[in-house]
Design a protein around this motif. Structure first.
Motif, PDB file in Angstrom:
ATOM      1  N   ILE A 150       0.847  -1.205   0.000  1.00  0.00           N
ATOM      2  CA  ILE A 150       0.000   0.000   0.000  1.00  0.00           C
ATOM      3  C   ILE A 150       0.876   1.246   0.000  1.00  0.00           C
ATOM      4  O   ILE A 150       0.563   2.253  -0.637  1.00  0.00           O
ATOM      5  CB  ILE A 150      -0.953   0.018   1.222  1.00  0.00           C
ATOM      6  N   LEU A 151       1.987   1.155   0.693  1.00  0.00           N
ATOM      7  CA  LEU A 151       2.918   2.288   0.765  1.00  0.00           C
ATOM      8  C   LEU A 151       3.411   2.681  -0.627  1.00  0.00           C
ATOM      9  O   LEU A 151       3.574   3.869  -0.933  1.00  0.00           O
ATOM     10  CB  LEU A 151       4.096   1.909   1.670  1.00  0.00           C
ATOM     11  N   GLU A 152       3.626   1.671  -1.468  1.00  0.00           N
ATOM     12  CA  GLU A 152       4.100   1.963  -2.824  1.00  0.00           C
ATOM     13  C   GLU A 152       3.135   2.856  -3.583  1.00  0.00           C
ATOM     14  O   GLU A 152       3.541   3.714  -4.363  1.00  0.00           O
ATOM     15  CB  GLU A 152       4.324   0.663  -3.600  1.00  0.00           C
ATOM     16  N   ARG A 153       1.853   2.656  -3.319  1.00  0.00           N
ATOM     17  CA  ARG A 153       0.846   3.461  -4.023  1.00  0.00           C
ATOM     18  C   ARG A 153       0.879   4.927  -3.590  1.00  0.00           C
ATOM     19  O   ARG A 153       0.265   5.779  -4.208  1.00  0.00           O
ATOM     20  CB  ARG A 153      -0.551   2.888  -3.763  1.00  0.00           C
ATOM     21  N   GLN A 154       1.582   5.207  -2.502  1.00  0.00           N
ATOM     22  CA  GLN A 154       1.603   6.586  -2.006  1.00  0.00           C
ATOM     23  C   GLN A 154       2.620   7.466  -2.733  1.00  0.00           C
ATOM     24  O   GLN A 154       2.722   8.655  -2.449  1.00  0.00           O
ATOM     25  CB  GLN A 154       1.817   6.599  -0.487  1.00  0.00           C
ATOM     26  N   LYS A 155       3.356   6.862  -3.645  1.00  0.00           N
ATOM     27  CA  LYS A 155       4.225   7.620  -4.564  1.00  0.00           C
ATOM     28  C   LYS A 155       5.220   8.575  -3.886  1.00  0.00           C
ATOM     29  O   LYS A 155       5.423   9.700  -4.323  1.00  0.00           O
ATOM     30  CB  LYS A 155       3.362   8.405  -5.567  1.00  0.00           C
ATOM     31  N   LEU A 156       5.805   8.126  -2.792  1.00  0.00           N
ATOM     32  CA  LEU A 156       6.776   8.973  -2.090  1.00  0.00           C
ATOM     33  C   LEU A 156       8.114   8.949  -2.818  1.00  0.00           C
ATOM     34  O   LEU A 156       8.472   7.933  -3.416  1.00  0.00           O
ATOM     35  CB  LEU A 156       6.984   8.458  -0.663  1.00  0.00           C
ATOM     36  N   PRO A 157       8.870  10.019  -2.749  1.00  0.00           N
ATOM     37  CA  PRO A 157      10.232   9.977  -3.282  1.00  0.00           C
ATOM     38  C   PRO A 157      11.012   8.896  -2.531  1.00  0.00           C
ATOM     39  O   PRO A 157      10.937   8.826  -1.304  1.00  0.00           O
ATOM     40  CB  PRO A 157      10.786  11.372  -2.945  1.00  0.00           C
ATOM     41  N   PRO A 158      11.754   8.061  -3.285  1.00  0.00           N
ATOM     42  CA  PRO A 158      12.366   6.878  -2.656  1.00  0.00           C
ATOM     43  C   PRO A 158      13.293   7.190  -1.486  1.00  0.00           C
ATOM     44  O   PRO A 158      13.393   6.388  -0.560  1.00  0.00           O
ATOM     45  CB  PRO A 158      13.145   6.221  -3.800  1.00  0.00           C
ATOM     46  N   GLN A 159      13.934   8.361  -1.496  1.00  0.00           N
ATOM     47  CA  GLN A 159      14.859   8.635  -0.376  1.00  0.00           C
ATOM     48  C   GLN A 159      14.139   8.810   0.958  1.00  0.00           C
ATOM     49  O   GLN A 159      14.772   8.824   1.997  1.00  0.00           O
ATOM     50  CB  GLN A 159      15.767   9.846  -0.670  1.00  0.00           C
ATOM     51  N   PHE A 160      12.799   8.935   0.914  1.00  0.00           N
ATOM     52  CA  PHE A 160      12.060   9.062   2.174  1.00  0.00           C
ATOM     53  C   PHE A 160      11.404   7.760   2.609  1.00  0.00           C
ATOM     54  O   PHE A 160      10.617   7.728   3.547  1.00  0.00           O
ATOM     55  CB  PHE A 160      11.011  10.178   2.067  1.00  0.00           C
ATOM     56  N   VAL A 161      11.693   6.707   1.846  1.00  0.00           N
ATOM     57  CA  VAL A 161      11.113   5.405   2.216  1.00  0.00           C
ATOM     58  C   VAL A 161      12.239   4.520   2.735  1.00  0.00           C
ATOM     59  O   VAL A 161      12.762   3.669   2.030  1.00  0.00           O
ATOM     60  CB  VAL A 161      10.406   4.747   1.007  1.00  0.00           C
ATOM     61  N   GLY A 162      12.605   4.761   3.960  1.00  0.00           N
ATOM     62  CA  GLY A 162      13.694   3.978   4.546  1.00  0.00           C
ATOM     63  C   GLY A 162      13.199   3.122   5.693  1.00  0.00           C
ATOM     64  O   GLY A 162      11.992   3.014   5.928  1.00  0.00           O
ATOM     65  N   LYS A 163      14.162   2.561   6.396  1.00  0.00           N
ATOM     66  CA  LYS A 163      13.821   1.692   7.532  1.00  0.00           C
ATOM     67  C   LYS A 163      13.084   2.444   8.642  1.00  0.00           C
ATOM     68  O   LYS A 163      12.334   1.863   9.393  1.00  0.00           O
ATOM     69  CB  LYS A 163      15.138   1.118   8.114  1.00  0.00           C
ATOM     70  N   ARG A 164      13.369   3.740   8.707  1.00  0.00           N
ATOM     71  CA  ARG A 164      12.813   4.516   9.821  1.00  0.00           C
ATOM     72  C   ARG A 164      11.446   5.132   9.522  1.00  0.00           C
ATOM     73  O   ARG A 164      10.910   5.898  10.317  1.00  0.00           O
ATOM     74  CB  ARG A 164      13.799   5.631  10.220  1.00  0.00           C
ATOM     75  N   ILE A 165      10.903   4.773   8.362  1.00  0.00           N
ATOM     76  CA  ILE A 165       9.685   5.482   7.940  1.00  0.00           C
ATOM     77  C   ILE A 165       8.547   5.420   8.966  1.00  0.00           C
ATOM     78  O   ILE A 165       7.844   6.398   9.203  1.00  0.00           O
ATOM     79  CB  ILE A 165       9.194   5.025   6.542  1.00  0.00           C
ATOM     80  N   TRP A 166       8.393   4.289   9.654  1.00  0.00           N
ATOM     81  CA  TRP A 166       7.257   4.162  10.591  1.00  0.00           C
ATOM     82  C   TRP A 166       7.483   5.001  11.835  1.00  0.00           C
ATOM     83  O   TRP A 166       6.564   5.659  12.327  1.00  0.00           O
ATOM     84  CB  TRP A 166       6.981   2.691  10.922  1.00  0.00           C
TER      85      TRP A 166
END
Ligand code: ATP
Ligand code: MG
Length: 300
Positions: A150-166
């Motif tokens: 579901i997160l993929e559908r949120q179209k975030l810039p990849p540098q903000f999708v890291g291990k610490r995202i939650w």
């Protein structure tokens, strides 16, 4: 104002379930079947609930008249925990004009094109109103965390999708709630804590009753496979976002009558502390009222 004695009784049903600091919070310390040792019959519980809702209706009138505070009640739970029924019962006496319910489902394409808080911000209650979120921005750290596709559908810039995202999202939520609090939004967050066993029972019951079939989605059963992941996500959310000003209530949800009682009691306690009163009219306004009365009396 409530009598002190009544308030104290109410508090005994709320305190055990209210989390104002997430430090050391563990979901397994909370029993979904807890009823605080109460063995009320349904009639008694209904009567107490009715008194609570009547009181809330009066308070809501003052909330509206004062036009200063707003109340945000948000509900999170696994399916069949009783969100809808609880909202219906607890708010039953309240003037519909002062109260709005928003149910958040899967986001639309437009919603996915914005930051994750956008759709929730749009639905916040105005001053003087009670807003109810049936599901909320917490879905962004619950269902989205459990199903990362579901997160993929949120179209975030990849540098903000890291291990610490939650952890980052949870921190954003906590800050957002601090901000709202300082704007006069009083926040109460309810997690209806249902056991996996009771959920199964309720699903079975739905399957037996044709008038409940519309409520049944096969995906609900599929989600049971992720029960553990959901509980972990809930635990982490409650740990990271419980505060004095925006507490979580981990409400036992295996007994519906008790769920409703605890939720109503929590709202009563918090609203009581606001010390609401009707706005006082000043001398000039009093004069106006007197003149209006005299004019009406003179009318033939
Ligand atoms: P009901 O009691 O009628 O089943 P419900 O609240 O479960 O009510 P549904 O339409 O069944 O409503 O489900 C809404 C679904 O939307 C849930 O599975 C929930 O996890 C999902 N959802 C909510 N917010 C988001 C989100 N931000 N991203 C993805 N899914 C979401
Ligand atoms: Mg559902």
């Amino acid at each position: 104002m409530l009598e002190k004695q009544v308030l104290r009784r109410i508090q005994t049903y709320v305190r055990p379930f209210r989390i104002t600091s997430g430090k050391g919070f563990r979901l397994k310390d909370f029993d979904p079947g807890d009823t605080c040792g109460l063995k009320m019959d349904k009639g008694e519980a209904a009567e107490l609930l009715q008194r609570g809702t009547e009181w809330l209706a009066d308070e809501q009138d003052m909330l509206y008249a004062q036009d200063r505070w707003s109340l945000l009640l948000l509900f999170q739970a696994m399916d069949a925990a009783g969100k809808d029924g609880t909202i219906k019962h607890v708010m039953s006496g309240v003037n519909p004009q002062g109260c709005q319910v928003f149910s958040f489902k899967q986001p639309s394409a437009e919603e996915l094109s914005h930051d994750f808080l956008w759709r929730y911000v749009k639905s916040l209650p105005e001053r003087g109103r009670i807003g109810i979120f049936n599901r909320s921005y917490y879905e962004e750290v619950l269902v989205v965390r459990v199903h990362e596709e579901i997160l993929e559908r949120q179209k975030l810039p990849p540098q903000f999708v890291g291990k610490r995202i939650w952890d980052e999202r949870l921190a954003d939520i906590a800050h957002f709630e601090d901000y709202l609090t300082r704007q006069g939004v009083v926040i109460l967050k309810f997690f209806l804590n249902l056991s996996r066993k009771e959920q199964k029972k309720r699903f079975m019951k739905r399957l037996e009753k044709p008038e409940k079939h519309w409520k049944f989605a096969p995906s609900d059963v599929h989600e049971r496979k992720f029960w553990g992941d959901y509980m972990q996500a809930f635990e982490q959310a409650i740990r990271a976002t419980s505060s004095r000003q925006a507490p979580w209530y981990v409400v036992p949800a295996d007994n519906k009558w008790f769920t409703r009682l605890v939720v109503a009691a929590a709202i009563v306690e918090v609203v009581e502390q606001l010390g609401l009163a009707y706005p006082k009219v000043d001398a000039a306004k009093k004069k106006q009222l007197e003149a209006a009365r005299a004019a009406l009396a003179r009318e033939k």
